[in-house]
Design a protein around this motif. Structure first.
Motif, PDB file in Angstrom:
ATOM      1  N   ALA A   1       0.842  -1.196   0.000  1.00  0.00           N
ATOM      2  CA  ALA A   1       0.000   0.000   0.000  1.00  0.00           C
ATOM      3  C   ALA A   1       0.876   1.244   0.000  1.00  0.00           C
ATOM      4  O   ALA A   1       1.989   1.232   0.531  1.00  0.00           O
ATOM      5  N   ASP A   2       0.352   2.297  -0.616  1.00  0.00           N
ATOM      6  CA  ASP A   2       1.027   3.592  -0.594  1.00  0.00           C
ATOM      7  C   ASP A   2       0.543   4.357   0.627  1.00  0.00           C
ATOM      8  O   ASP A   2      -0.661   4.395   0.911  1.00  0.00           O
ATOM      9  N   LEU A   3       1.505   4.958   1.331  1.00  0.00           N
ATOM     10  CA  LEU A   3       1.199   5.672   2.558  1.00  0.00           C
ATOM     11  C   LEU A   3       1.674   7.115   2.456  1.00  0.00           C
ATOM     12  O   LEU A   3       2.716   7.387   1.861  1.00  0.00           O
ATOM     13  N   LEU A   4       0.933   8.003   3.068  1.00  0.00           N
ATOM     14  CA  LEU A   4       1.352   9.383   3.241  1.00  0.00           C
ATOM     15  C   LEU A   4       1.707   9.527   4.712  1.00  0.00           C
ATOM     16  O   LEU A   4       0.856   9.350   5.585  1.00  0.00           O
ATOM     17  N   LEU A   5       2.981   9.775   4.968  1.00  0.00           N
ATOM     18  CA  LEU A   5       3.456   9.888   6.346  1.00  0.00           C
ATOM     19  C   LEU A   5       3.504  11.358   6.746  1.00  0.00           C
ATOM     20  O   LEU A   5       4.126  12.174   6.072  1.00  0.00           O
ATOM     21  N   LEU A   6       2.825  11.662   7.836  1.00  0.00           N
ATOM     22  CA  LEU A   6       2.782  13.006   8.400  1.00  0.00           C
ATOM     23  C   LEU A   6       3.121  12.887   9.884  1.00  0.00           C
ATOM     24  O   LEU A   6       2.988  11.801  10.452  1.00  0.00           O
ATOM     25  N   PRO A   7       3.527  13.964  10.507  1.00  0.00           N
ATOM     26  CA  PRO A   7       3.780  13.883  11.948  1.00  0.00           C
ATOM     27  C   PRO A   7       2.542  13.359  12.684  1.00  0.00           C
ATOM     28  O   PRO A   7       1.443  13.879  12.493  1.00  0.00           O
ATOM     29  N   GLU A   8       2.743  12.304  13.428  1.00  0.00           N
ATOM     30  CA  GLU A   8       1.695  11.708  14.254  1.00  0.00           C
ATOM     31  C   GLU A   8       0.499  11.209  13.457  1.00  0.00           C
ATOM     32  O   GLU A   8      -0.604  11.047  14.000  1.00  0.00           O
ATOM     33  N   ARG A   9       0.702  10.918  12.166  1.00  0.00           N
ATOM     34  CA  ARG A   9      -0.416  10.456  11.346  1.00  0.00           C
ATOM     35  C   ARG A   9       0.099   9.697  10.136  1.00  0.00           C
ATOM     36  O   ARG A   9       1.087  10.101   9.516  1.00  0.00           O
ATOM     37  N   VAL A  10      -0.581   8.604   9.791  1.00  0.00           N
ATOM     38  CA  VAL A  10      -0.280   7.845   8.586  1.00  0.00           C
ATOM     39  C   VAL A  10      -1.592   7.672   7.833  1.00  0.00           C
ATOM     40  O   VAL A  10      -2.597   7.253   8.404  1.00  0.00           O
ATOM     41  N   VAL A  11      -1.579   8.002   6.545  1.00  0.00           N
ATOM     42  CA  VAL A  11      -2.778   7.890   5.715  1.00  0.00           C
ATOM     43  C   VAL A  11      -2.512   6.844   4.642  1.00  0.00           C
ATOM     44  O   VAL A  11      -1.545   6.960   3.878  1.00  0.00           O
ATOM     45  N   GLN A  12      -3.351   5.809   4.597  1.00  0.00           N
ATOM     46  CA  GLN A  12      -3.230   4.815   3.537  1.00  0.00           C
ATOM     47  C   GLN A  12      -3.986   5.341   2.321  1.00  0.00           C
ATOM     48  O   GLN A  12      -5.169   5.675   2.406  1.00  0.00           O
ATOM     49  N   LEU A  13      -3.279   5.424   1.194  1.00  0.00           N
ATOM     50  CA  LEU A  13      -3.843   6.008  -0.022  1.00  0.00           C
ATOM     51  C   LEU A  13      -4.319   4.931  -0.982  1.00  0.00           C
ATOM     52  O   LEU A  13      -3.735   3.846  -1.056  1.00  0.00           O
ATOM     53  N   ASN A  14      -5.346   5.251  -1.756  1.00  0.00           N
ATOM     54  CA  ASN A  14      -5.722   4.357  -2.843  1.00  0.00           C
ATOM     55  C   ASN A  14      -4.806   4.650  -4.031  1.00  0.00           C
ATOM     56  O   ASN A  14      -3.984   5.573  -3.992  1.00  0.00           O
ATOM     57  N   VAL A  15      -4.920   3.871  -5.083  1.00  0.00           N
ATOM     58  CA  VAL A  15      -4.019   3.987  -6.235  1.00  0.00           C
ATOM     59  C   VAL A  15      -4.080   5.373  -6.858  1.00  0.00           C
ATOM     60  O   VAL A  15      -3.042   5.985  -7.147  1.00  0.00           O
ATOM     61  N   SER A  16      -5.273   5.892  -7.050  1.00  0.00           N
ATOM     62  CA  SER A  16      -5.387   7.199  -7.709  1.00  0.00           C
ATOM     63  C   SER A  16      -4.883   8.325  -6.809  1.00  0.00           C
ATOM     64  O   SER A  16      -4.212   9.247  -7.277  1.00  0.00           O
ATOM     65  N   GLY A  17      -5.176   8.259  -5.523  1.00  0.00           N
ATOM     66  CA  GLY A  17      -4.682   9.281  -4.602  1.00  0.00           C
ATOM     67  C   GLY A  17      -3.162   9.310  -4.563  1.00  0.00           C
ATOM     68  O   GLY A  17      -2.546  10.383  -4.576  1.00  0.00           O
TER      69      GLY A  17
END
Length: 87
Positions: free
Chosen positions: A23-39
């Protein structure tokens, strides 16, 4: 956010592919967002050098489709509101 805006990830954000989760992840301070393919595809192009119009063109080529402008702009507005990108 308009066609001439040049979005880029905020300095505190980083994109990463998690091999374990595939999975593609967006790592931010104190937060991780799992992204879909298009995002993930949209955010990978947000480096501050391309306009929204150029992002849309690139994504339409990549996904072999057309008419993505409204969806990309909506995603980028949400990403901006979440503090992921700036223009």
């Amino acid at each position: 956010m308009d066609a001439d805006s040049k979005p880029r990830l905020v300095p505190k954000a980083m994109l990463k592919h998690d091999k374990v989760r595939d999975a593609d992840l967006l790592l931010l301070p104190e937060r991780v967002v799992q992204l879909n393919v298009s995002g993930a595809a949209i955010l990978r192009l947000c480096d501050g050098t391309r306009t929204v119009g150029e992002l849309v063109e690139r994504l339409e080529e990549q996904f072999d489709t057309s008419g993505l402008n409204d969806d990309v702009v909506a995603f980028l507005r949400d990403a901006r509101d979440q503090g992921w990108v700036v223009t």
